[in-house]
Design an enzyme around this catalytic site. Structure first.
Site, mmCIF file in Angstrom:
data_model
loop_
_atom_site.group_PDB
_atom_site.id
_atom_site.type_symbol
_atom_site.label_atom_id
_atom_site.label_comp_id
_atom_site.label_asym_id
_atom_site.label_seq_id
_atom_site.Cartn_x
_atom_site.Cartn_y
_atom_site.Cartn_z
ATOM 1 N N SER A 74 0.812 -1.207 0.000
ATOM 2 C CA SER A 74 0.000 0.000 0.000
ATOM 3 C C SER A 74 0.857 1.272 0.000
ATOM 4 O O SER A 74 1.739 1.383 -0.832
ATOM 5 C CB SER A 74 -0.932 -0.073 1.211
ATOM 6 O OG SER A 74 -2.082 0.643 0.939
ATOM 7 N N LYS A 80 4.266 2.112 -2.337
ATOM 8 C CA LYS A 80 4.656 3.299 -3.117
ATOM 9 C C LYS A 80 6.104 3.641 -2.741
ATOM 10 O O LYS A 80 6.949 3.927 -3.598
ATOM 11 C CB LYS A 80 3.725 4.479 -2.801
ATOM 12 C CG LYS A 80 2.212 4.171 -2.904
ATOM 13 C CD LYS A 80 1.356 5.412 -2.579
ATOM 14 C CE LYS A 80 -0.015 5.145 -1.964
ATOM 15 N NZ LYS A 80 -1.030 4.507 -2.733
ATOM 16 N N TRP A 103 -10.169 0.253 -4.967
ATOM 17 C CA TRP A 103 -9.598 1.581 -4.674
ATOM 18 C C TRP A 103 -8.172 1.686 -5.233
ATOM 19 O O TRP A 103 -7.744 2.743 -5.683
ATOM 20 C CB TRP A 103 -9.617 1.756 -3.144
ATOM 21 C CG TRP A 103 -9.090 3.009 -2.554
ATOM 22 C CD1 TRP A 103 -8.058 3.112 -1.658
ATOM 23 C CD2 TRP A 103 -9.582 4.349 -2.722
ATOM 24 N NE1 TRP A 103 -7.881 4.423 -1.273
ATOM 25 C CE2 TRP A 103 -8.799 5.195 -1.907
ATOM 26 C CE3 TRP A 103 -10.608 4.913 -3.487
ATOM 27 C CZ2 TRP A 103 -9.009 6.578 -1.838
ATOM 28 C CZ3 TRP A 103 -10.815 6.292 -3.406
ATOM 29 C CH2 TRP A 103 -10.025 7.102 -2.603
ATOM 30 N N HIS A 146 -7.653 -5.700 0.338
ATOM 31 C CA HIS A 146 -6.423 -4.959 0.562
ATOM 32 C C HIS A 146 -5.701 -5.508 1.801
ATOM 33 O O HIS A 146 -6.144 -5.283 2.929
ATOM 34 C CB HIS A 146 -6.845 -3.501 0.796
ATOM 35 C CG HIS A 146 -5.724 -2.520 0.804
ATOM 36 N ND1 HIS A 146 -4.987 -2.236 -0.314
ATOM 37 C CD2 HIS A 146 -5.219 -1.745 1.797
ATOM 38 C CE1 HIS A 146 -4.095 -1.315 -0.017
ATOM 39 N NE2 HIS A 146 -4.207 -1.005 1.263
HETATM 40 C C1 GCU Z 1 -5.380 4.758 1.840
HETATM 41 C C2 GCU Z 1 -4.789 5.518 0.683
HETATM 42 C C3 GCU Z 1 -3.995 4.606 -0.247
HETATM 43 C C4 GCU Z 1 -2.993 3.789 0.541
HETATM 44 C C5 GCU Z 1 -3.692 3.074 1.666
HETATM 45 C C6 GCU Z 1 -2.768 2.305 2.599
HETATM 46 O O1 GCU Z 1 -6.391 3.912 1.383
HETATM 47 O O2 GCU Z 1 -5.828 6.173 0.020
HETATM 48 O O3 GCU Z 1 -3.311 5.370 -1.223
HETATM 49 O O4 GCU Z 1 -2.300 2.919 -0.311
HETATM 50 O O5 GCU Z 1 -4.368 4.009 2.476
HETATM 51 O O6 GCU Z 1 -1.628 2.667 2.773
HETATM 52 O O7 GCU Z 1 -3.279 1.330 3.201
#
Ligand code: GCU
Length: 404
Positions: free
Chosen positions: A244, A248, A335, A385
């Protein structure tokens, strides 16, 4: 589901028409036909764009950094593993931060490859090992983990074990190195603490417009951890991993630091592996609004304006070529746009082909739980997720085949 998530677009027919910037045509219109040209004429301009306009530049060099082995044992995981805990200190302008890396290594061989990845709530949450101290850093409150007042508690020990298949790694000859990301930069919209603050000149309270946000700060922390890991005689190779927001950070770490032997992006979504121009699920505007501290301020001009972006995230993935790259999605994690993550791996593959490395040739997203594993790998698993044993089983199989 948050309001932003529930009102996002999840309809494939409403994805805007867009032209994807070509990884193999320079900003001034020249075609790239081999990897020498790619490295000389194209890689750097893409890198520079991401560095200045997306994640932000690191504003200089540290004055000093150091590592201290604070604890070591030959008897972790029932004697299967050795454990090391290393404190990493970064110093600049007479200020310093220290963060802790927990390492488990399999005992079978003198050296082993490791997965390096940040965790979300403290090193003590990835294992029930009582020898791992609670983090002293700010942690997000979480009722189900018993965390209030932003302080880690004994009750949160081991709560994230299911995301780290440590025994599977050890049994397959891999180690794990993990760090609590909040010790490098607390994940909140204030730049008064963490790694950014070390670099301020007098009176400065936040980074400049094209300087680093939190993702670049976390990526920097991974690179400094690599300075330790590459000199640890028990470690052969390091594959950087992240889930997540931390996926990144892992991608940006892989792009900025070629010492990482491979990169794994687990459900990294918008600003990670997913194509921004699809505007499916989370968008640039939504991410910059909810998490204004993650990217450089210069990225804000693309809020609801993705069509003017001269790059897209497949080019971030291409910066990792020719090193092995695994992009993984979860079917219910709309998402994060699984299809956008898949396409990104597909379009990055043309750069891998310049090095005669096999990528993701098909434009058709595979069925769930049907991994495609080449130097570039992809899977979409069933479920939400998260990071699951299924994900780790695939990463281990792939790393055995592709990480030297
Ligand atoms: C939120 C955010 C995402 C990210 C996620 C996470 O949903 O919008 O961009 O990847 O958190 O880190 O779990």
């Amino acid at each position: 589901m948050s309001f932003a998530q529930s009102e996002a677009n999840y309809d494939e027919t409403k994805v805007p028409k867009f032209t994807l910037p070509d990884a193999l045509v320079t900003f001034s219109g020249n075609n790239i036909s081999d990897h020498v040209q790619w490295e000389a004429d194209r890689r750097f301009e893409i890198f520079q764009f991401f560095e200045r306009q997306v994640y932000g530049k690191v504003p200089g060099r540290l004055d000093e950094y150091s590592f201290k082995l604070i604890e070591e044992s030959n008897d972790a995981y029932g004697g299967k593993a050795r454990r090391k805990q290393v404190a990493i200190s970064l110093k600049k302008n007479k200020k310093s931060i220290t963060y802790n890396m927990l390492i488990y290594l399999p005992k079978g061989n003198p050296t082993a490859p490791v997965f390096l990845g940040y965790n979300f709530y403290g090193n003590h949450t990835v294992t029930s090992d009582p020898k791992v101290p609670l983090t002293k850093a700010w942690v997000p409150n979480n009722e189900s983990f018993g965390i209030k007042d932003n302080k880690a508690t004994e009750g949160s020990r081991g709560v994230r074990q299911h995301r780290w298949a440590i025994e599977k790694m050890l049994d397959n000859g891999f180690g794990l190195a993990t760090i609590y990301y909040g010790e490098v930069d607390p994940d909140k919209n204030d730049f008064s603490d963490g790694v950014h603050e070390l670099f301020y000149t007098e009176d400065q309270t936040k980074p400049k417009t094209n300087e680093w946000g939190s993702i670049a700060g976390w990526a920097f922390g991974l690179s400094k951890a690599m300075d330790y890991l590459e000199n640890d005689g028990n470690i052969s190779n390091v594959v950087v991993f992240g889930h997540s927001r931390l996926g990144k950070a892992a991608l940006w770490a892989g792009a900025t630091d070629k010492r990482f032997a491979g990169v794994i992006s687990n459900n990294s979504g918008c600003g990670g592996a997913a194509l921004s121009k699809r505007k499916f699920g989370e968008t640039v505007g939504k991410i910059n609004t909810a998490f204004p501290h993650w990217f450089a301020d210069s990225f804000l001009k693309y809020n609801d304006n993705e069509k003017t972006l001269p790059v897209d995230q497949h080019q971030l993935l291409a910066l990792i070529a020719p090193r092995p790259l695994y992009v993984a999605s979860a079917f219910d994690d709309r998402w994060a746009d699984p299809k956008g993550e898949f396409l990104s791996a597909h379009y990055a593959s043309m750069v891998y082909e310049l090095y005669e490395k096999e990528g993701i040739a098909t434009e058709q997203i595979p069925e769930v739980n049907q991994p495609l594993q080449h130097t570039v790998a992809y899977h979409v698993r069933t479920g939400k997720h998260d990071v699951t044993d299924y994900d780790w089983e695939q990463y281990i199989t792939w790393a055995k085949a592709f990480i030297q």
